[in-house]
Design a protein around this motif. Structure first.
Motif, short mmCIF file in Angstrom:
data_model
loop_
_atom_site.label_atom_id
_atom_site.label_comp_id
_atom_site.label_asym_id
_atom_site.label_seq_id
_atom_site.Cartn_x
_atom_site.Cartn_y
_atom_site.Cartn_z
N ALA A 1 0.83 -1.21 0.00
CA ALA A 1 0.00 0.00 0.00
C ALA A 1 0.86 1.25 0.00
O ALA A 1 0.51 2.26 -0.64
CB ALA A 1 -0.93 -0.01 1.21
N ARG A 2 1.98 1.22 0.72
CA ARG A 2 2.86 2.39 0.70
C ARG A 2 3.36 2.65 -0.72
O ARG A 2 3.46 3.80 -1.15
CB ARG A 2 4.05 2.18 1.64
CG ARG A 2 3.68 2.18 3.11
CD ARG A 2 4.89 2.38 4.00
NE ARG A 2 5.88 1.33 3.87
CZ ARG A 2 5.90 0.20 4.59
NH1 ARG A 2 4.94 -0.01 5.49
NH2 ARG A 2 6.85 -0.69 4.43
N ALA A 3 3.66 1.60 -1.44
CA ALA A 3 4.19 1.75 -2.80
C ALA A 3 3.13 2.19 -3.79
O ALA A 3 3.41 2.95 -4.72
CB ALA A 3 4.82 0.43 -3.25
N SER A 4 1.90 1.74 -3.60
CA SER A 4 0.88 1.97 -4.63
C SER A 4 -0.13 3.05 -4.30
O SER A 4 -0.79 3.59 -5.21
CB SER A 4 0.12 0.66 -4.89
OG SER A 4 -0.58 0.25 -3.72
N ARG A 5 -0.26 3.42 -3.02
CA ARG A 5 -1.37 4.30 -2.63
C ARG A 5 -0.94 5.64 -2.04
O ARG A 5 -1.73 6.58 -2.04
CB ARG A 5 -2.28 3.59 -1.63
CG ARG A 5 -2.94 2.34 -2.19
CD ARG A 5 -3.81 1.66 -1.15
NE ARG A 5 -4.89 2.54 -0.73
CZ ARG A 5 -5.60 2.35 0.38
NH1 ARG A 5 -5.33 1.33 1.19
NH2 ARG A 5 -6.58 3.19 0.69
N LEU A 6 0.27 5.76 -1.55
CA LEU A 6 0.70 7.01 -0.95
C LEU A 6 1.00 8.06 -2.02
O LEU A 6 1.65 7.78 -3.03
CB LEU A 6 1.93 6.81 -0.08
CG LEU A 6 1.69 6.30 1.33
CD1 LEU A 6 3.02 6.03 2.02
CD2 LEU A 6 0.86 7.29 2.15
N VAL A 7 0.51 9.26 -1.78
CA VAL A 7 0.68 10.37 -2.71
C VAL A 7 1.86 11.23 -2.25
O VAL A 7 1.95 11.60 -1.08
CB VAL A 7 -0.61 11.21 -2.78
CG1 VAL A 7 -0.42 12.42 -3.69
CG2 VAL A 7 -1.77 10.34 -3.26
N ALA A 8 2.75 11.55 -3.17
CA ALA A 8 3.95 12.33 -2.84
C ALA A 8 3.64 13.81 -2.74
O ALA A 8 2.70 14.32 -3.36
CB ALA A 8 5.02 12.10 -3.90
N THR A 9 4.44 14.51 -1.94
CA THR A 9 4.37 15.97 -1.90
C THR A 9 5.71 16.50 -2.41
O THR A 9 6.09 16.24 -3.55
CB THR A 9 4.01 16.49 -0.50
OG1 THR A 9 4.91 15.96 0.48
CG2 THR A 9 2.59 16.09 -0.13
N ASP A 10 6.43 17.25 -1.60
CA ASP A 10 7.64 17.92 -2.07
C ASP A 10 8.71 16.91 -2.50
O ASP A 10 8.84 15.83 -1.92
CB ASP A 10 8.21 18.80 -0.94
CG ASP A 10 8.75 20.11 -1.46
OD1 ASP A 10 9.47 20.09 -2.47
OD2 ASP A 10 8.46 21.16 -0.86
N ALA A 11 9.47 17.31 -3.51
CA ALA A 11 10.57 16.47 -3.98
C ALA A 11 11.87 17.27 -4.06
O ALA A 11 12.80 16.85 -4.70
CB ALA A 11 10.25 15.87 -5.35
N ARG A 12 11.92 18.40 -3.39
CA ARG A 12 13.11 19.26 -3.50
C ARG A 12 13.59 19.75 -2.15
O ARG A 12 14.38 20.67 -2.05
CB ARG A 12 12.79 20.46 -4.39
CG ARG A 12 11.80 21.34 -3.73
CD ARG A 12 11.10 22.32 -4.63
NE ARG A 12 9.97 22.80 -3.86
CZ ARG A 12 10.04 23.87 -3.07
NH1 ARG A 12 11.13 24.57 -2.97
NH2 ARG A 12 9.01 24.22 -2.37
N SER A 13 13.12 19.13 -1.07
CA SER A 13 13.49 19.58 0.26
C SER A 13 14.75 18.87 0.74
O SER A 13 15.19 17.88 0.16
CB SER A 13 12.35 19.29 1.24
OG SER A 13 12.25 17.91 1.50
N SER A 14 15.30 19.38 1.84
CA SER A 14 16.48 18.72 2.41
C SER A 14 16.14 17.36 2.97
O SER A 14 17.03 16.56 3.24
CB SER A 14 17.08 19.61 3.51
OG SER A 14 16.17 19.78 4.58
N ARG A 15 14.85 17.09 3.14
CA ARG A 15 14.40 15.75 3.56
C ARG A 15 14.25 14.81 2.38
O ARG A 15 13.87 13.66 2.54
CB ARG A 15 13.08 15.86 4.32
CG ARG A 15 13.18 16.52 5.67
CD ARG A 15 11.87 16.42 6.41
NE ARG A 15 10.93 17.47 6.04
CZ ARG A 15 9.61 17.38 6.16
NH1 ARG A 15 9.07 16.26 6.61
NH2 ARG A 15 8.83 18.39 5.83
N GLY A 16 14.51 15.31 1.16
CA GLY A 16 14.34 14.49 -0.03
C GLY A 16 12.89 14.43 -0.43
O GLY A 16 12.06 15.26 -0.06
#
Length: 458
Positions: free
Chosen positions: A291-306
């Motif tokens: 479910a983590r791989a298929s259902r979670l929606v991403a937010t930021d991709a440019r932060s220091s947290r990756g």
């Protein structure tokens, strides 16, 4: 979102000296300016996921009819479902190789009318960009699903308000009680005048964010929240100023009177009774690997947290371990729609009473009549606000805005809107902050969907 608010709240993307909270209609701090907070689990001693019952999704089967735009509506949905879908698709990147989207990479919309699902649409991608950000090759992207799970950002405030009002129903909290009577650590000049109600109506005079970076542990971070001072010149009760700090404090009151951490209080008092299995803080602790791989929606991709996916976008909530009253809840659109329907029903859902009817009436009534609103980036905004819910704001409700229409927005892209006159609930979840929140303002799309529904639903 206008740059001025970003400058005010985030202190820019170049400095990592503080974290400011304030997702939702006031924005969050510039994401990822500091290290992540302590991990918080939602499992029992044996490592099993706890607190998430069987699904209780809103359902209905209105007959499919021809759409005004041509063709047939999806099976079991209303004629306008195709038009909602088409409107959302216009916000997606033009092609699979287009780098920048117009509004968001993906979205899910659920519309209920009279408790029946008339729209359930999923468009675009839940994961499109990697850290950097960089456009991922097609094989590494994840399509949006009807049951995708989003960071609700400041829509979390609605849940916190419900949990606190449950304690009002039980007689454990009085809305006119000074916050300091409940939380002695809530100190600072002028703060003795702040009541519980002021936290929920954003009239406390507390600022948008709290500085919690550079502190040794969560106890010190929470102390910083509780000792945050008033905005210069603010008088509690006199003016509407959106404040995430106020809802952080409200969450602490819930914890104090229930004896449970906020994520457990959510499970015990709201998601468990409603059977919402796709709602909770820190979803990486209760979703399966698949479910983590298929259902979670991403937010930021440019932060220091990756790349952020399953980790709260709001910096202060992240520093507080992902569990806070202002941000941190993740949910599917179907689960969010249940919250709207429960409030529309006067505090009940499928035979379960969550709030007293009188409490819901007060929650959904304007508590700020006659007072000014201070919002430099929305100078036409009014102070209309219930207890934890926004009222009658055309900037995101469109033509559905009315004195009784209520809801909330979140900085990462989610929104909840309920129009009692039409018996309508709209849960519109987008990932507009993926990979960069500065690319688009989500309010015009929210308002456009409201306009469409205002035309179609009578």
């Amino acid at each position: 979102m206008p740059v001025a608010r970003r400058t005010l709240l985030g202190a820019g993307l170049a400095a990592a000296t503080s974290a400011l909270a304030g997702c939702g209609d006031k924005g969050s701090s510039a994401p990822g300016l500091a290290e992540s907070g302590d991990a918080v689990t939602a499992t029992d001693a044996a490592g099993n996921r706890v607190g998430f019952g069987s699904a209780a999704a809103p359902s209905g089967s209105p007959s499919a009819t021809a759409s005004p735009s041509g063709g047939a509506a999806p099976a079991g949905q209303a004629r306008y479902a195709q038009d909602v879908t088409a409107l959302l698709r216009k916000q997606l990147p033009a092609t699979g190789q287009t780098v920048q989207h117009k509004g968001f990479p993906g979205a899910v919309a659920v519309v209920l009318v009279d408790g029946k699902t008339t729209v359930h649409a999923a468009v675009g991608e839940a994961l499109r960009y990697g850290a950097g950000p960089k456009l991922l090759p097609p094989g590494q992207r994840v399509a949006m699903r009807p049951d995708s799970i989003f960071d609700l950002a400041s829509v979390t405030k609605v849940y916190t308000a419900i949990l606190l009002l449950q304690q009002v129903d039980k007689g454990r909290v009085a809305l006119d009680a000074p916050v300091r009577d409940l939380l002695p650590a809530f100190t600072g000049a002028g703060k003795e005048r702040i009541t519980v109600e002021m936290l929920l109506t954003h009239t406390s005079g507390l600022p948008v964010g709290a500085k919690v970076t550079g502190l040794p542990d969560n106890a010190a971070r929470w102390n910083a929240v509780l000792t945050t001072g008033l905005v210069s010149g603010a008088v509690p009760g006199d003016t509407f100023r959106y404040s995430s700090v106020g809802l952080m404090v409200a969450g602490r009151i819930v914890e104090k009177v229930t004896g449970q951490r906020l994520d457990q209080a959510l499970k015990s008092n709201l998601t468990g009774p409603l059977g919402l299995r796709d709602t909770g803080f820190n979803p990486n602790t209760w979703l399966s690997g698949g479910a983590r791989a298929s259902r979670l929606v991403a937010t930021d991709a440019r932060s220091s947290r990756g790349l952020l996916r399953g980790t709260v976008h709001d910096d202060v909530a992240n520093h507080l371990g992902g569990v806070a009253g202002h941000a941190g809840i993740f949910a599917s659109a179907t689960d969010l729609a249940v919250i709207g329907q429960m409030l529309l029903n006067g505090g009940t859902y499928q035979g379960r009473r969550i709030l007293a009817a009188a409490t819901v009436r007060r929650m959904l009534s304007n508590q700020n009549a006659g007072i000014p609103a201070v919002d430099p980036e929305r100078p036409n905004r009014t102070a209309a606000h219930g207890l934890g819910v926004v009222l009658d704001q055309r900037w995101f409700m469109g033509r559905l805005a009315a004195a009784r229409t209520f809801g909330h927005t979140g900085f990462a892209g989610p929104s909840l809107l309920v129009d009692p006159g039409r018996r309508l609930v709209l849960a519109l979840l987008t990932n507009r902050a993926h990979p960069n929140w500065s690319w688009a303002n989500p309010d015009p799309v929210r308002a456009a969907v409201g306009d469409l529904l205002a035309r179609e639903v009578n």
